[in-house]
Design a protein around this motif. Structure first.
Motif, PDB file in Angstrom:
ATOM      1  N   PHE A  40       0.850  -1.190   0.000  1.00 35.49           N
ATOM      2  CA  PHE A  40       0.000   0.000   0.000  1.00 35.49           C
ATOM      3  C   PHE A  40       0.882   1.235   0.000  1.00 35.49           C
ATOM      4  CE2 PHE A  40      -2.491  -3.253   2.125  1.00 35.49           C
ATOM      5  CZ  PHE A  40      -3.735  -3.124   1.540  1.00 35.49           C
TER       6      PHE A  40
ATOM      7  N   LYS B  84      -1.889   7.701   1.871  1.00 38.55           N
ATOM      8  CA  LYS B  84      -3.264   7.484   1.427  1.00 38.55           C
ATOM      9  C   LYS B  84      -3.764   6.074   1.697  1.00 38.55           C
ATOM     10  CE  LYS B  84      -2.354   8.626  -2.734  1.00 38.55           C
ATOM     11  NZ  LYS B  84      -2.430   8.840  -4.163  1.00 38.55           N
TER      12      LYS B  84
ATOM     13  N   SER C 120      -3.510   3.440  -0.302  1.00 38.31           N
ATOM     14  CA  SER C 120      -4.138   2.872  -1.499  1.00 38.31           C
ATOM     15  C   SER C 120      -3.259   1.724  -1.991  1.00 38.31           C
ATOM     16  CB  SER C 120      -4.297   3.929  -2.586  1.00 38.31           C
ATOM     17  OG  SER C 120      -3.041   4.444  -2.960  1.00 38.31           O
TER      18      SER C 120
ATOM     19  N   LYS D  98      -1.061  -0.663  -4.103  1.00 41.70           N
ATOM     20  CA  LYS D  98      -0.170  -0.515  -5.257  1.00 41.70           C
ATOM     21  C   LYS D  98      -0.034  -1.836  -6.000  1.00 41.70           C
ATOM     22  CE  LYS D  98       3.712   1.803  -4.656  1.00 41.70           C
ATOM     23  NZ  LYS D  98       4.938   2.316  -4.033  1.00 41.70           N
TER      24      LYS D  98
END
Length: 177
Positions: free
Chosen positions: A52, A56, A58, A60
């Motif tokens: 991640f 953020k 998010s 990867k």
């Protein structure tokens, strides 16, 4: 989110290298991490490996080990492999031991599979549970309650028995002439 138990969590710097241990950082024994680019966090669960981006959080990259290999992750370590040919070249990799006794190596942070080794017999549950890794690509596991086995994943760091004997006097020859 998939509810599998988490085996390991590691933070990677902006270049995708693991952050140094706190002791090594405080004693200036490690190379300073890249603080200019965004960091990542590597989370290894029993079923998958996932990277991640921070802050953020998010996703990867990910690799679903259970879907590809049909096994579960038991032990994970980030290892530094030094080149046997070039002294100034090294790579970090993720080493993963599964419940089948297989050893998998992945690139970080891309999580591309590099190589797979059969290491421990899948029937040897105590060997798999007791396995530990060093930072330079070696590992140890119990083969009996009082014996351990040593192995190496690195071409540079070879496991070989080294016996040194210190004597106060030279050995006497028992051969007759």
């Amino acid at each position: 989110m998939h509810r599998a138990p988490v085996v390991s969590i590691s933070v990677l710097d902006g270049r995708g290298k693991p952050l140094p241990d706190p002791y090594e950082a405080s004693q200036d024994l490690a190379i300073a991490p890249d603080m200019t680019n965004a960091h990542s966090v590597l989370i290894a669960s029993e079923e998958q490996l996932k990277v991640f981006s921070l802050p953020k959080v998010s996703a990867k990259t990910k690799f679903k080990l259970t879907a590809h290999e049909g096994c579960r992750v038991r032990k994970v370590a980030l290892v530094l492999f030094n080149s046997a040919a070039q002294e100034d070249y090294s790579e970090h990799a993720l080493v993963c031991l599964t419940n089948l006794g297989d050893m998998h190596l992945f690139t970080i942070p891309g999580l591309r599979p590099q190589v797979r080794y059969d290491c421990i017999r899948k029937e040897d549950i105590s060997g798999i549970a007791s396995c530990v890794f060093t930072k330079n690509g070696q590992g140890f596991y119990l083969i009996s309650p009082s014996e351990y086995e040593r192995f190496s994943l690195s071409a540079k760091v070879i496991t070989e028995p080294l016996c040194s004997v210190q004597l106060d006097r030279p050995l006497e020859s028992t051969a007759t002439r």
